[in-house]
Design a protein around this motif. Structure first.
Motif, short mmCIF file in Angstrom:
data_model
loop_
_atom_site.label_atom_id
_atom_site.label_comp_id
_atom_site.label_asym_id
_atom_site.label_seq_id
_atom_site.Cartn_x
_atom_site.Cartn_y
_atom_site.Cartn_z
N ILE A 1 0.82 -1.16 0.05
CA ILE A 1 -0.15 -0.04 0.06
C ILE A 1 0.94 1.54 0.01
N ALA A 2 1.91 1.05 0.64
CA ALA A 2 2.99 2.52 0.90
C ALA A 2 3.62 2.73 -0.42
N ALA A 3 3.89 1.88 -1.07
CA ALA A 3 4.54 1.92 -2.54
C ALA A 3 3.78 2.36 -3.39
N THR A 4 2.34 1.89 -3.40
CA THR A 4 1.43 2.39 -4.62
C THR A 4 0.94 3.83 -4.19
N LEU A 5 0.72 4.18 -2.99
CA LEU A 5 0.13 5.50 -2.67
C LEU A 5 1.40 6.19 -3.01
N THR A 6 2.75 6.08 -2.69
CA THR A 6 3.80 6.97 -2.81
C THR A 6 3.95 7.46 -4.48
N ALA A 7 3.49 6.16 -5.18
CA ALA A 7 3.50 6.62 -6.75
C ALA A 7 2.45 7.59 -7.00
N GLN A 8 1.45 7.50 -6.27
CA GLN A 8 0.31 8.43 -6.53
C GLN A 8 0.45 9.77 -6.19
N GLY A 9 1.56 10.19 -5.49
CA GLY A 9 1.85 11.41 -4.97
C GLY A 9 1.62 11.75 -3.56
N PHE A 10 1.33 10.71 -2.75
CA PHE A 10 1.14 10.73 -1.41
C PHE A 10 2.50 10.66 -0.82
N GLU A 11 2.53 11.66 0.55
CA GLU A 11 3.38 11.49 1.44
C GLU A 11 2.96 10.48 2.36
N THR A 12 4.18 9.43 2.54
CA THR A 12 3.69 8.39 3.27
C THR A 12 4.47 8.38 4.55
N ILE A 13 3.90 7.72 5.61
CA ILE A 13 4.54 7.47 6.74
C ILE A 13 4.23 6.16 7.13
N THR A 14 5.06 5.18 7.07
CA THR A 14 5.12 3.60 7.14
C THR A 14 5.67 3.36 8.61
N ALA A 15 5.03 2.47 9.20
CA ALA A 15 5.34 1.87 10.46
C ALA A 15 5.00 0.20 10.34
N THR A 16 5.88 -0.75 10.76
CA THR A 16 5.75 -2.06 10.65
C THR A 16 6.03 -2.64 12.01
N ASP A 17 5.52 -3.52 12.51
CA ASP A 17 5.61 -4.43 13.52
C ASP A 17 5.91 -3.49 14.62
N SER A 18 4.91 -2.49 15.14
CA SER A 18 5.15 -1.25 16.16
C SER A 18 4.40 -1.77 17.41
N SER A 19 5.18 -1.46 18.32
CA SER A 19 4.56 -1.44 19.64
C SER A 19 3.46 -0.51 19.79
N ARG A 20 2.76 -0.46 21.26
CA ARG A 20 1.88 0.71 21.34
C ARG A 20 2.61 2.04 21.39
N ARG A 21 3.70 2.19 21.99
CA ARG A 21 4.37 3.43 21.89
C ARG A 21 4.79 3.78 20.72
N GLN A 22 5.05 3.08 19.76
CA GLN A 22 5.79 3.40 18.34
C GLN A 22 4.49 3.64 17.46
N MET A 23 3.09 2.95 17.66
CA MET A 23 2.16 3.32 16.77
C MET A 23 1.65 4.70 17.40
N ASN A 24 1.63 5.14 18.60
CA ASN A 24 1.26 6.59 19.15
C ASN A 24 2.23 7.51 18.52
N ARG A 25 3.58 7.19 18.47
CA ARG A 25 4.44 7.97 17.93
C ARG A 25 4.31 8.27 16.41
N SER A 26 3.89 7.19 15.68
CA SER A 26 3.63 7.26 14.26
C SER A 26 2.26 8.15 13.88
N ILE A 27 1.37 7.88 14.87
CA ILE A 27 0.08 8.61 14.73
C ILE A 27 0.21 10.09 14.89
N SER A 28 0.94 10.35 15.94
CA SER A 28 1.28 11.80 16.20
C SER A 28 2.12 12.62 15.10
#
Length: 521
Positions: free
Chosen positions: A49-76
Motif C-alpha cells: 500500500i505504501a509503495a502504491t500511494l507514494t507512486a500516486q503522490g502521497f507523502e507516506t509514513i510507514t510503520a511495521t511491527d510497531s509496539s503501542r508506543r511506536q504506533m502512538n508516535r507514528s500517529i502523532s
C-alpha cells in the motif's frame, strides 16, 4: 438544510487548487505479535500500500511491527503534519478487536487477555473512533481509512486477526468528511489466504485493492463497489463469506489516481477553470461584499504580488473609510460537544459492560442508548434522571455498579421507523434546529419549520445565523431525504438520512456543506 451563503461561504464553492492540498498517508502493518499469534501478510500488505500511494503522490509514513508506543508516535507524526484542507489516508493491517461496541487496533506488544481484562486491553490498544476524531480535529478535508483487521479470534486455531469474543470488527459511525472501508462485513472473517501454502504475498482483500489504487480516474465509490464484489466472489470460491463493509460520510468525489497523476478531490464537479485564483476573484467581485473580498485576500495572502491580488486590495480600500479600525472578530463559542461525545461513548461502553445493551459505542445518544440508560436506572434504583445521560455523574454511577447490572430480560421496543411507516410514512412537520459545517471551516446554525404538503412531501422555511432565509421543499422516501432550497440569489440541493426515531437527520448539500438537524417540537 445548508444554504449558499452569499458572502464568505460562496467562495468555498469554487474548485480548490489540487496543488494547494497535500495528500498524507499513515500505513501500519503488524506481523510480529509477541503474546498472541503472529501474522504473515500484514507487513507485506502495508509495504504494498505504501509503495502504491507514494507512486500516486502521497507523502507516506510507514510503520511495521510497531509496539503501542511506536504506533502512538507514528500517529502523532501523522496528525502533526496534517493541516486544514489536506487529504488523510490511514491503512492498518494487523490484529483487531471489537469490545463493548468499540473497535481497537492492536500493537505488537499487546498481551493475551484473561478473564476480566477487557479494560486493560482497551487501554493498551488504539481505539479506531478516537483515531478518526484526532484526524478530523486537524482540519483535514478528506479522510480515507482502510482497515484490514477483520480477523478471527487468535486464541483459536485459525489464521485470522482478532482478539474479541467474536470474529471481525463492529459497525462504526464515521465522522463527517470520512470514508471507512473494512476488509469484511461486521462479524465476518477476512481471509489471509484462500488455501494453505498459497504463494500470494498479500491478504485476499489487499491483493485485490492494490491495483485499483493505481487505476486512473477511478472514483472511490466505484472502486469500493467493484472491490466488494470481487472479494465476495473470490471468498465464495472456497465456500467462505467475506463482503467488505464501508461507511461513507465523504463530501464529494475522491480519486486515488487520475490520468495526470494529480489529486482529484471534487467539491463541485464541472466548475473548474484554468486559473482558480482569477475564478475566485471574479466570484468575490460579483458578490461585491467586504466579506467576500476579505475571504479572497486571506486565501491568496502568499500571492500578494500578482495583479489579481492587487486589484482585490484596491476594491477593499475603496470600500473602507479612512482610518477604518480592524474588524473585531466575534470569538466562536466554546462548546463541550467533543467532550460530551467522548463521555457518551464511555457511557455506552459501560452500559454494554453492565448488560444494558446500549449498542455501538459511537458517542451518539440515540434511542437504543436512551433506553439502555433508562433500563439501568429502573433496574438499579439509581438516583439519576433521563437528562443525566452524557454527564460524568451518570458515567461514574454506571461504572461503580460493575458488570451484569441490568436484568437478563429486555422488553422488546417497537421499531419507530417501522411503526411510522405503517402509519403512512415519517412526519417531519414541526420546528427544527440545525448546525452546519462547510469548506474553509465556515460554520453556521439556524432553524427550520416544515409543514406537510403530501404523503411524503413537505415545504417550509429555513433561517440561518447570518440572517438569511430560504424556502425549501423536502421529499421523503423511507428515511432518505431530498432537499431543494431557494435562497435569494441561488438554489441549492441536498440529500440526507432521517434517524430511525424520526427526530434528527444529517445531510450533504451541493455546495459541499454538511448539516445535522434535530427536532425541537
Amino acid at each position: 438544510m445548508i444554504r449558499f451563503v452569499m458572502t464568505v461561504l460562496v467562495l468555498a464553492l469554487v474548485p480548490l487548487s489540487a496543488a494547494a492540498e497535500r495528500r498524507i498517508a499513515l500505513i501500519i502493518g503488524n506481523d510480529a505479535y509477541e503474546k498472541v499469534p503472529r501474522l504473515d501478510k500484514a507487513v507485506a500488505d502495508a509495504t504494498g500500500i505504501a509503495a502504491t500511494l507514494t507512486a500516486q503522490g502521497f507523502e507516506t509514513i510507514t510503520a511495521t511491527d510497531s509496539s503501542r508506543r511506536q504506533m502512538n508516535r507514528s500517529i502523532s507524526e501523522f496528525t502533526g503534519q496534517l493541516q486544514g484542507g489536506d487529504t488523510a489516508v490511514l491503512f492498518f493491517a494487523g490484529h483487531g478487536v471489537e469490545i463493548d461496541g468499540e473497535n481497537y487496533l492492536l500493537p505488537t506488544d499487546i498481551v493475551a487477555p484473561t478473564s476480566g481484562e477487557r479494560d486493560f486491553i482497551k487501554s493498551e490498544s488504539i481505539a479506531l473512533s478516537a483515531l478518526l476524531d484526532r484526524v478530523r480535529a486537524t482540519g483535514a478535508r478528506t479522510t480515507i481509512a482502510i482497515i484490514d483487521a477483520c480477523r478471527n479470534n487468535p486464541f483459536q486455531s485459525t489464521t485470522g486477526r482478532s482478539i474479541g469474543g467474536t470474529r471481525g470488527l463492529g459497525r462504526i459511525t464515521a465522522p463527517q468528511g470520512t470514508f471507512v472501508i473494512f476488509s469484511a462485513g461486521a462479524g465476518q472473517l477476512a481471509l489471509d489466504e484462500l488455501t494453505e501454502n498459497e504463494d500470494a504475498e498479500n491478504s485476499v482483500f489487499t491483493r485485490l485493492l492494490l491495483p485499483r489504487l493505481a487505476q486512473p480516474d477511478l472514483e472511490l465509490r466505484t472502486l469500493v463497489a467493484d472491490l466488494r464484489r470481487e472479494v465476495r466472489d473470490l471468498a465464495r470460491s472456497v465456500n467462505h463469506q467475506q463482503f467488505p463493509a464501508y461507511y461513507d460520510e465523504l463530501l464529494g468525489d475522491f480519486y486515488f489516481a487520475s490520468a495526470s497523476s494529480a489529486v482529484q478531490v471534487t467539491i463541485n464537479p464541472g466548475t473548474g477553470t484554468a486559473d482558480t485564483m482569477r475564478a475566485d476573484f471574479d466570484l468575490a467581485r460579483s458578490i461585491g461584499t467586504p466579506e467576500a473580498i476579505e475571504a479572497f485576500l486571506d486565501r491568496y495572502a502568499d500571492r500578494e504580488d500578482e495583479f489579481t491580488y492587487r486589484m482585490a486590495l484596491q476594491l477593499r480600500e475603496k470600500d473602507e473609510p479612512a482610518a477604518r479600525p480592524e474588524p473585531q472578530q466575534k470569538p466562536e463559542p466554546v462548546t463541550p460537544e467533543t467532550d460530551q461525545r467522548a463521555t457518551i461513548r464511555e457511557t455506552q461502553a459501560a452500559l454494554n459492560a453492565a448488560n444494558c445493551s446500549a449498542g455501538t459505542a459511537d458517542g451518539v445518544a440515540g434511542p437504543r442508548t436512551r433506553r439502555a440508560f433508562q433500563r439501568f436506572i429502573t433496574d438499579t434504583g439509581a438516583t439519576l434522571r433521563a437528562s443525566d445521560l452524557g454527564t460524568e455523574k451518570a458515567l461514574k454511577a454506571i461504572k461503580q455498579r460493575g458488570s451484569q447490572t441490568c436484568s437478563a430480560t429486555v422488553a422488546v421496543q417497537p421499531d419507530v421507523s417501522t411503526t411510522q411507516l405503517e402509519q403512512g410514512g415519517f412526519n417531519i412537520a414541526g420546528n427544527w434546529q440545525f448546525r452546519a459545517s462547510c469548506p474553509l471551516f465556515i460554520k453556521t446554525t439556524g432553524s427550520a419549520r416544515y409543514t406537510r404538503t403530501g404523503p411524503n412531501s413537505f415545504s417550509g422555511t429555513v433561517n440561518d445565523s447570518l440572517g438569511q432565509t430560504a424556502s425549501t421543499q423536502v421529499t421523503l422516501s423511507g428515511r432518505k431525504m431530498k432537499f431543494v432550497m431557494n435562497w435569494e440569489s441561488v438554489t441549492t440541493y441536498a440529500t440526507g438520512t432521517l434517524a430511525a426515531d424520526g427526530r434528527s437527520y444529517s445531510n450533504v448539500a451541493s455546495n459541499g456543506c454538511t448539516a445535522t438537524a434535530w427536532r425541537i417540537n
